[in-house]
Design a protein around this motif. Structure first.
Motif, PDB file in Angstrom:
ATOM      1  N   ARG A 177      -1.355  -7.052 -32.733  1.00  0.00           N
ATOM      2  CA  ARG A 177      -0.537  -5.648 -33.112  1.00  0.00           C
ATOM      3  C   ARG A 177       0.980  -6.024 -33.092  1.00  0.00           C
ATOM      4  O   ARG A 177       1.590  -5.445 -33.966  1.00  0.00           O
ATOM      5  CB  ARG A 177      -0.956  -4.707 -31.830  1.00  0.00           C
ATOM      6  CG  ARG A 177      -2.255  -4.264 -32.082  1.00  0.00           C
ATOM      7  CD  ARG A 177      -2.758  -3.254 -30.849  1.00  0.00           C
ATOM      8  NE  ARG A 177      -4.049  -3.256 -30.606  1.00  0.00           N
ATOM      9  CZ  ARG A 177      -4.666  -2.785 -29.427  1.00  0.00           C
ATOM     10  NH1 ARG A 177      -3.594  -2.674 -28.249  1.00  0.00           N
ATOM     11  NH2 ARG A 177      -5.863  -2.908 -29.344  1.00  0.00           N
TER      12      ARG A 177
ATOM     13  N   ASP B 255       1.565  -7.976 -36.232  1.00  0.00           N
ATOM     14  CA  ASP B 255       1.310  -7.234 -37.530  1.00  0.00           C
ATOM     15  C   ASP B 255       2.712  -6.246 -37.653  1.00  0.00           C
ATOM     16  O   ASP B 255       3.129  -5.926 -38.677  1.00  0.00           O
ATOM     17  CB  ASP B 255       0.077  -6.341 -37.592  1.00  0.00           C
ATOM     18  CG  ASP B 255      -0.843  -7.644 -37.628  1.00  0.00           C
ATOM     19  OD1 ASP B 255      -0.682  -8.605 -37.741  1.00  0.00           O
ATOM     20  OD2 ASP B 255      -2.055  -7.272 -37.594  1.00  0.00           O
ATOM     21  N   TRP B 256       3.028  -5.495 -36.485  1.00  0.00           N
ATOM     22  CA  TRP B 256       4.270  -4.640 -36.747  1.00  0.00           C
ATOM     23  C   TRP B 256       5.576  -5.405 -37.255  1.00  0.00           C
ATOM     24  O   TRP B 256       6.417  -4.814 -37.881  1.00  0.00           O
ATOM     25  CB  TRP B 256       4.609  -3.891 -35.189  1.00  0.00           C
ATOM     26  CG  TRP B 256       5.684  -2.955 -35.394  1.00  0.00           C
ATOM     27  CD1 TRP B 256       5.663  -1.855 -35.546  1.00  0.00           C
ATOM     28  CD2 TRP B 256       7.081  -3.455 -34.978  1.00  0.00           C
ATOM     29  NE1 TRP B 256       6.866  -1.036 -35.626  1.00  0.00           N
ATOM     30  CE2 TRP B 256       7.823  -2.216 -35.183  1.00  0.00           C
ATOM     31  CE3 TRP B 256       7.836  -4.304 -34.608  1.00  0.00           C
ATOM     32  CZ2 TRP B 256       9.284  -2.117 -35.189  1.00  0.00           C
ATOM     33  CZ3 TRP B 256       9.126  -4.233 -34.459  1.00  0.00           C
ATOM     34  CH2 TRP B 256       9.825  -2.848 -34.747  1.00  0.00           C
TER      35      TRP B 256
ATOM     36  N   CYS C 276       5.806  -7.981 -38.982  1.00  0.00           N
ATOM     37  CA  CYS C 276       5.221  -8.291 -40.370  1.00  0.00           C
ATOM     38  C   CYS C 276       5.616  -7.309 -41.389  1.00  0.00           C
ATOM     39  O   CYS C 276       5.935  -7.166 -42.533  1.00  0.00           O
ATOM     40  CB  CYS C 276       4.248  -8.932 -40.532  1.00  0.00           C
ATOM     41  SG  CYS C 276       3.970 -10.755 -39.885  1.00  0.00           S
ATOM     42  N   LYS C 277       5.258  -6.083 -40.927  1.00  0.00           N
ATOM     43  CA  LYS C 277       5.186  -4.912 -41.540  1.00  0.00           C
ATOM     44  C   LYS C 277       6.666  -3.984 -41.780  1.00  0.00           C
ATOM     45  O   LYS C 277       7.181  -3.523 -42.722  1.00  0.00           O
ATOM     46  CB  LYS C 277       4.109  -3.824 -41.175  1.00  0.00           C
ATOM     47  CG  LYS C 277       2.887  -4.187 -41.569  1.00  0.00           C
ATOM     48  CD  LYS C 277       1.767  -3.116 -40.779  1.00  0.00           C
ATOM     49  CE  LYS C 277       0.455  -3.378 -40.998  1.00  0.00           C
ATOM     50  NZ  LYS C 277      -0.474  -2.783 -40.290  1.00  0.00           N
ATOM     51  N   ASN C 278       7.491  -4.221 -40.560  1.00  0.00           N
ATOM     52  CA  ASN C 278       8.297  -3.407 -40.413  1.00  0.00           C
ATOM     53  C   ASN C 278       9.881  -4.160 -40.146  1.00  0.00           C
ATOM     54  O   ASN C 278      11.021  -3.574 -40.463  1.00  0.00           O
ATOM     55  CB  ASN C 278       8.235  -2.522 -39.092  1.00  0.00           C
ATOM     56  CG  ASN C 278       7.277  -1.838 -39.177  1.00  0.00           C
ATOM     57  OD1 ASN C 278       7.249  -0.612 -39.909  1.00  0.00           O
ATOM     58  ND2 ASN C 278       6.121  -1.997 -38.729  1.00  0.00           N
TER      59      ASN C 278
ATOM     60  N   LYS D 267      12.661  -7.084 -41.394  1.00  0.00           N
ATOM     61  CA  LYS D 267      12.965  -8.124 -42.360  1.00  0.00           C
ATOM     62  C   LYS D 267      14.039  -8.931 -41.717  1.00  0.00           C
ATOM     63  O   LYS D 267      14.730  -8.855 -40.759  1.00  0.00           O
ATOM     64  CB  LYS D 267      13.794  -6.830 -43.481  1.00  0.00           C
ATOM     65  CG  LYS D 267      13.049  -6.045 -44.012  1.00  0.00           C
ATOM     66  CD  LYS D 267      13.767  -5.274 -45.143  1.00  0.00           C
ATOM     67  CE  LYS D 267      12.999  -4.178 -45.829  1.00  0.00           C
ATOM     68  NZ  LYS D 267      13.513  -3.302 -46.651  1.00  0.00           N
TER      69      LYS D 267
ATOM     70  N   ILE E 260       6.808 -13.073 -41.292  1.00  0.00           N
ATOM     71  CA  ILE E 260       7.443 -12.235 -42.060  1.00  0.00           C
ATOM     72  C   ILE E 260       7.662 -12.465 -43.395  1.00  0.00           C
ATOM     73  O   ILE E 260       7.578 -11.795 -44.314  1.00  0.00           O
ATOM     74  CB  ILE E 260       8.819 -11.823 -41.356  1.00  0.00           C
ATOM     75  CG1 ILE E 260       8.394 -11.035 -39.920  1.00  0.00           C
ATOM     76  CG2 ILE E 260       9.646 -10.882 -42.107  1.00  0.00           C
ATOM     77  CD1 ILE E 260       9.422 -10.890 -38.976  1.00  0.00           C
TER      78      ILE E 260
ATOM     79  N   SER F 215       4.797 -12.367 -45.727  1.00  0.00           N
ATOM     80  CA  SER F 215       4.096 -11.268 -45.635  1.00  0.00           C
ATOM     81  C   SER F 215       4.671 -10.416 -46.798  1.00  0.00           C
ATOM     82  O   SER F 215       5.162  -9.323 -46.667  1.00  0.00           O
ATOM     83  CB  SER F 215       4.260 -10.642 -44.504  1.00  0.00           C
ATOM     84  OG  SER F 215       3.608 -11.336 -43.513  1.00  0.00           O
ATOM     85  N   LYS F 216       4.425 -10.584 -48.072  1.00  0.00           N
ATOM     86  CA  LYS F 216       4.728  -9.841 -49.265  1.00  0.00           C
ATOM     87  C   LYS F 216       3.491  -9.113 -49.888  1.00  0.00           C
ATOM     88  O   LYS F 216       2.738  -9.668 -50.477  1.00  0.00           O
ATOM     89  CB  LYS F 216       5.667 -10.669 -50.306  1.00  0.00           C
ATOM     90  CG  LYS F 216       6.881 -11.626 -49.731  1.00  0.00           C
ATOM     91  CD  LYS F 216       7.388 -12.455 -50.589  1.00  0.00           C
ATOM     92  CE  LYS F 216       8.599 -13.018 -50.084  1.00  0.00           C
ATOM     93  NZ  LYS F 216       9.338 -13.841 -50.907  1.00  0.00           N
TER      94      LYS F 216
ATOM     95  N   ARG G 234       1.199  -8.358 -48.172  1.00  0.00           N
ATOM     96  CA  ARG G 234      -0.086  -8.626 -47.058  1.00  0.00           C
ATOM     97  C   ARG G 234       0.682  -8.931 -45.869  1.00  0.00           C
ATOM     98  O   ARG G 234       1.852  -9.014 -45.539  1.00  0.00           O
ATOM     99  CB  ARG G 234      -0.773  -9.924 -47.662  1.00  0.00           C
ATOM    100  CG  ARG G 234       0.050 -11.053 -47.886  1.00  0.00           C
ATOM    101  CD  ARG G 234      -0.701 -12.310 -48.576  1.00  0.00           C
ATOM    102  NE  ARG G 234       0.229 -13.302 -48.549  1.00  0.00           N
ATOM    103  CZ  ARG G 234      -0.067 -14.288 -47.923  1.00  0.00           C
ATOM    104  NH1 ARG G 234      -1.094 -14.633 -46.824  1.00  0.00           N
ATOM    105  NH2 ARG G 234       0.764 -15.614 -48.154  1.00  0.00           N
ATOM    106  N   ILE G 235      -0.208  -9.452 -44.906  1.00  0.00           N
ATOM    107  CA  ILE G 235       0.140  -9.903 -43.615  1.00  0.00           C
ATOM    108  C   ILE G 235      -0.185 -11.256 -43.609  1.00  0.00           C
ATOM    109  O   ILE G 235      -1.395 -11.603 -43.647  1.00  0.00           O
ATOM    110  CB  ILE G 235      -0.385  -8.842 -42.450  1.00  0.00           C
ATOM    111  CG1 ILE G 235       0.098  -7.640 -42.540  1.00  0.00           C
ATOM    112  CG2 ILE G 235      -0.136  -9.665 -41.111  1.00  0.00           C
ATOM    113  CD1 ILE G 235      -0.362  -6.660 -41.308  1.00  0.00           C
TER     114      ILE G 235
END
Length: 335
Positions: A122, A125-126, A128-130, A132, A217, A220-221, A223-224
Motif C-alpha cells: 500500500r 503503490d501510494w 507510485c500513484k501520487n 513525482k 515511480i 509507473s506510467k 500502471r504501477i
C-alpha cells in the motif's frame, strides 16, 4: 512506532557517543553542540557519523548536510557547529504538518491492518500513484527547491522529491507502523551513467529486501511498476552499488512476482501463462522471467505473444512492450 537506527548500531562506542550528543543538539536546534571526545575529530569519522545520523533520522531534515563544521579549542574540547535551513519555529510548524500527513496517510492506507507485506504494498503503490520525481530538484539556481526535494518535506508537503527525499519518506511511513526500514545509499547506473542514489532495505517478516521506490515511480506510467519491489542483492546489484555494508538480502519469498506467481523459468511456463491470460480476455501482461532464458529477445517475445493472441487466425496483432531486461521484467499490452 519503531525507531530503526541501523547505522547507529554499526558505529563503535565512541562514535555512538558523538552520534547521541549530535542528535540531541540538533533536536534542540542548538548552534554549538559539545561532543564527548578528547582530541581531534577526523573528517572521515565526522562524515561517517553524520551520514549515519541523517539516514537513521529522516525527521532531521532541517540541517545543511554540506555545511556542517566542527572545531576544537586549545583545551581539546570539540564542538559541532551546524547550519539550519529553517528557524526553530518553522521546524515546529513543519513537524506538526509532517505528523498530520503521516497520520492521515496511515489512516487512508489502513496501515494498521493486514500483514507487513500488505502494508508495504500500500505504501509503495501510494508513492507510485501520487509522488513525482523532481527533475529540477538539483538546480542550484533554486536552492529552496533543492532542499525540499532531498528531504521528507518535499514528499509530504509537495508530493514531489528526488530519491533521497523519497527513500527517507518511505522509512518514516513504514517505521510509523512498526516495519523495519532503512535508507540505503550508493550509486545507480541508468543509460550508461552512474549517479549518487538512495533507496531502501525493508524487513518483511524477518527477511530484508532491496526496494527502490524511486525507480518504480519512474516506470509507473499508466500502471504501477514493481520492478524493484523486494528484490535480492544479486538483482539490484545489476544496476546499483552500495556505499556501506547492508543487511544481506537473499530471499525472494515476498518479491511481487514470486508472491503473485508471475515469475517464469521456462518457455512452457510462460506460454501457458500468456495463453491463459489471453483466453480470459486480458490484454495487459506483467511478469518476470528467470532461470534458463532470462535474455529472451524482445522480437521473439513479441512474436510469441502475437501468435497466441491471433489464435491461429491470420489477423494482425500489435504488441507493445516495456521491458526491463536488467531485472527480467516485462510489461506487455496487446491491441
Amino acid at each position: 512506532m519503531i525507531v530503526d537506527r541501523y547505522y547507529y548500531a554499526q558505529l563503535n562506542k565512541q562514535e555512538q557517543a558523538v552520534y547521541k550528543a549530535f542528535y540531541n543538539g540538533l533536536m534542540a536546534h542548538e548552534d554549538v553542540i559539545p561532543i564527548p571526545i578528547k582530541g581531534q575529530l577526523t573528517k572521515e569519522v565526522f562524515n561517517k557519523i553524520f551520514r549515519a545520523m541523517t539516514r537513521d533520522n529522516p525527521l532531521i531534515y532541517y540541517v545543511n548536510q554540506s555545511a556542517c563544521n566542527w572545531a576544537t579549542d586549545a583545551f581539546g574540547h570539540t564542538a559541532i557547529c551546524p547550519q539550519y535551513f529553517y528557524s526553530r519555529e518553522t521546524v515546529r510548524k513543519y513537524n506538526r504538518n509532517i505528523e498530520n500527513a503521516v497520520n492521515n496517510l496511515a489512516a487512508q492506507l489502513k496501515l494498521t491492518e493486514g500483514t507487513d507485506y500488505e502494508k508495504e504494498v500500500r505504501v509503495h503503490d501510494w508513492f507510485c500513484k501520487n509522488v513525482k520525481y523532481d527533475f529540477k530538484g538539483s538546480d542550484m539556481d533554486e536552492p529552496t527547491r533543492v532542499v525540499l526535494s532531498h528531504n521528507i518535506v518535499g514528499v509530504f508537503a509537495k508530493q514531489k522529491a528526488q530519491c533521497e527525499g523519497i527513500a527517507k519518506a518511505v522509512k518514516v511511513l513504514l517505521n510509523a507502523v512498526d516495519i523495519k526500514c532503512i535508507v540505503a545509499t550508493g550509486e545507480a547506473e541508468a543509460n550508461g551513467k552512474k549517479e549518487h542514489h538512495a533507496w531502501n532495505v525493508i524487513d518483511i517478516d524477518g527477511s530484508p529486501y532491496q526496494v527502490d521506490v524511486t525507480w518504480d515511480i519512474g516506470a509507473s506510467k499508466g500502471r504501477i511498476a514493481y520492478d524493484y519491489f523486494n528484490v535480492t542483492d544479486e538483482i539490484i546489484s545489476r544496476t546499483h552499488s552500495f556505499e556501506d555494508e547492508m543487511p544481506k538480502c537473499i530471499s525472494l519469498k515476498d518479491n511481487y512476482f514470486e508472491r503473485n506467481r508471475l515469475t517464469f523459468r521456462s518457455r512452457s511456463q510462460l506460454i501457458a501463462y500468456i495463453t491463459q491470460e489471453i483466453e480470459q480476455g486480458r490484454n495487459k501482461l506483467y511478469f518476470r522471467i528467470d532461470g534458463l532464458f532470462p535474455k529472451l529477445r524482445r522480437s521473439e517475445l513479441a512474436g510469441m505473444v502475437a501468435k497466441i493472441a491471433a489464435g491461429g487466425q491470420s489477423r494482425a496483432v500489435k504488441v507493445q512492450q516495456i521491458p526491463n531486461e536488467k531485472v527480467g521484467t516485462y510489461w506487455i499490452r496487446i491491441y
